[in-house]
Design an enzyme around this catalytic site. Structure first.
Site, mmCIF file in Angstrom:
data_model
loop_
_atom_site.group_PDB
_atom_site.id
_atom_site.type_symbol
_atom_site.label_atom_id
_atom_site.label_comp_id
_atom_site.label_asym_id
_atom_site.label_seq_id
_atom_site.Cartn_x
_atom_site.Cartn_y
_atom_site.Cartn_z
ATOM 1 C CG ASN A 9 72.778 -32.442 25.532
ATOM 2 O OD1 ASN A 9 72.912 -31.704 24.936
ATOM 3 N ND2 ASN A 9 73.184 -32.530 26.730
ATOM 4 C CD1 TRP A 10 72.654 -34.076 19.175
ATOM 5 C CD2 TRP A 10 72.793 -32.486 17.462
ATOM 6 N NE1 TRP A 10 71.962 -34.163 17.875
ATOM 7 C CE2 TRP A 10 72.194 -33.136 17.168
ATOM 8 C CE3 TRP A 10 73.394 -31.196 16.741
ATOM 9 C CZ2 TRP A 10 71.443 -33.215 15.602
ATOM 10 C CZ3 TRP A 10 72.727 -31.097 15.440
ATOM 11 C CH2 TRP A 10 71.962 -31.815 14.992
ATOM 12 C CE LYS A 11 76.313 -34.392 27.221
ATOM 13 N NZ LYS A 11 76.964 -35.112 28.400
ATOM 14 C CG HIS A 95 73.312 -31.388 31.067
ATOM 15 N ND1 HIS A 95 74.665 -31.586 31.458
ATOM 16 C CD2 HIS A 95 72.729 -32.262 30.490
ATOM 17 C CE1 HIS A 95 74.882 -32.773 31.032
ATOM 18 N NE2 HIS A 95 73.953 -33.041 30.216
ATOM 19 C CD GLU A 97 78.238 -32.253 30.174
ATOM 20 O OE1 GLU A 97 78.572 -33.271 29.965
ATOM 21 O OE2 GLU A 97 77.748 -31.415 29.343
ATOM 22 C CD GLU A 167 71.993 -34.181 33.605
ATOM 23 O OE1 GLU A 167 73.000 -34.633 32.597
ATOM 24 O OE2 GLU A 167 71.987 -33.544 34.195
ATOM 25 N N GLY A 173 79.542 -40.284 31.108
ATOM 26 C CA GLY A 173 80.714 -40.259 30.413
ATOM 27 C C GLY A 173 81.720 -40.945 31.439
ATOM 28 C CB SER A 212 76.088 -43.648 30.108
ATOM 29 O OG SER A 212 76.891 -42.820 30.447
ATOM 30 N N GLY A 233 73.270 -38.561 25.486
ATOM 31 C CA GLY A 233 74.240 -37.498 25.179
ATOM 32 C C GLY A 233 75.235 -38.042 24.119
ATOM 33 N N GLY A 234 76.339 -38.812 24.285
ATOM 34 C CA GLY A 234 77.178 -38.972 23.118
ATOM 35 C C GLY A 234 76.518 -39.983 22.043
#
Length: 251
Positions: A9-11, A95, A97, A167, A173, A212, A233-234
Site C-alpha cells: 500500500n503506497w499510500k 483502511h 487512515e 490492522e 507508523g 508495520s 505500508g512504508g
C-alpha cells in the site's frame, strides 16, 4: 491450502519516476517466488503507468480506495468501474487512515465493499482497533462490528470473494508491532467468527496482517497458522524491503 498474499500500500507517496523504478525492481526481485501473490495498490494517478509496467508480469495491482456511489455527480470520487478500466484486481476499503482521517464509518465501508465486489474487484477489507480500544479490552467487539456491517449488507458468502486485513491501529507508523502470538490471536478470532456462519468461507478467506510488517519480523508473522500474508505500508516503498517480505511469505 491458502496461498500467501503480500500487498504493498503506497499510500500518498512517490512520483512517476520513483514508481517506475520501484515496480521494475519488484518484478525482478519476486520472479522466483511462484507460491505467493504479490500486489501493489498505487495512488489513482499512477494506475495507468502501473498497468503498463505490470501487464504480462506475475505482479498484480489495485487501488487504495473506491467510491460507494455509482457513476454520477460526485466530484473528486473514483467509481469501481473506472478502476476496471486499468485492470485493477484489488481495492482497499476501510483502511484505518480512511476511517480516522476522513470519517468513514462501518456503514460507508460496507457500501464501498459492495460497490467494489459488484464491479468484479476483490475488496481488501481492513479491520482493527485503536490503542485506547485495545487497552480497555474492546478489540474483539470493534472488529466484530466492522465485519458485521459487511456481512449484514452483503452476506457471509461475500467474504469468500474478498481479502480481510487486520490492522492494529496502534502498531501502524508507531514503531510498535504486535507480537506474532498477539497477531495470530486476532486472526484466529476473525476466522472463528466467520466459521460460526460458514466454515467453508472461513477456511478459504485470506486474512492479512497490516501492522508495520518489516523484513525483520515477516517470517515470524507469516509462520502463524491464520496469517496469510501482509498489507505492507512504508516498507512497500523500499524495493529490497518489500522483496524480502515477499520472500518471507514464500518460505
Amino acid at each position: 491450502m491458502r496461498a500467501k498474499l503480500v500487498v504493498g500500500n503506497w499510500k500518498m507517496n512517490g512520483n512517476l519516476a520513483q514508481s517506475r523504478e520501484l515496480l521494475n525492481a519488484i518484478i525482478t526481485g519476486t520472479t522466483e517466488l511462484p507460491d505467493i501473490v504479490c500486489a501493489v495498490c498505487a495512488p489513482y494517478p499512477y494506475l495507468p503507468a502501473v498497468q503498463l509496467i505490470l501487464k504480462d508480469t506475475h505482479v498484480v495491482w489495485g487501488a487504495q480506495n473506491v467510491s460507494q456511489f455509482d457513476l454520477g455527480a460526485y466530484t473528486g470520487e473514483v467509481a469501481a468501474e473506472m478502476l476496471l478500466d486499468f485492470a485493477c484486481r484489488y481495492v482497499i476499503v476501510g483502511h484505518s487512515e480512511r476511517r480516522s482521517l476522513f470519517g468513514e464509518d462501518n456503514h460507508t465501508v460496507a457500501e464501498k465493499f459492495k460497490k467494489a465486489q459488484g464491479a468484479g474487484l476483490i475488496p481488501i477489507l481492513c479491520v482493527g482497533e485503536t490503542l485506547a480500544q485495545r487497552e480497555i479490552g474492546e478489540t474483539e467487539r470493534i472488529i466484530e462490528e466492522q465485519l458485521d456491517a459487511v456481512i449484514k449488507l452483503m452476506s457471509i458468502d461475500s467474504l469468500a470473494q474478498s481479502v480481510i486485513a487486520y490492522e492494529p491501529v496502534w502498531a501502524i507508523g508507531t514503531g510498535r508491532t504486535a507480537t506474532p502470538v498477539q497477531a495470530q490471536s486476532v486472526h484466529a478470532f476473525i476466522r472463528n467468527k466467520i466459521a460460526q456462519q460458514n466454515a467453508g468461507v472461513a477456511a478459504s478467506v485470506q486474512i492479512l496482517y497490516g501492522g508495520s510488517v518489516k523484513s525483520s519480523n515477516a517470517s515470524d508473522l507469516f509462520a502463524m497458522s491464520d496469517i496469510d500474508g501482509g498489507l505492507i505500508g512504508g516498507a512497500s516503498l523500499i524495493a529490497n524491503e518489500f522483496i524480502s517480505i515477499c520472500s518471507a511469505a514464500q518460505h
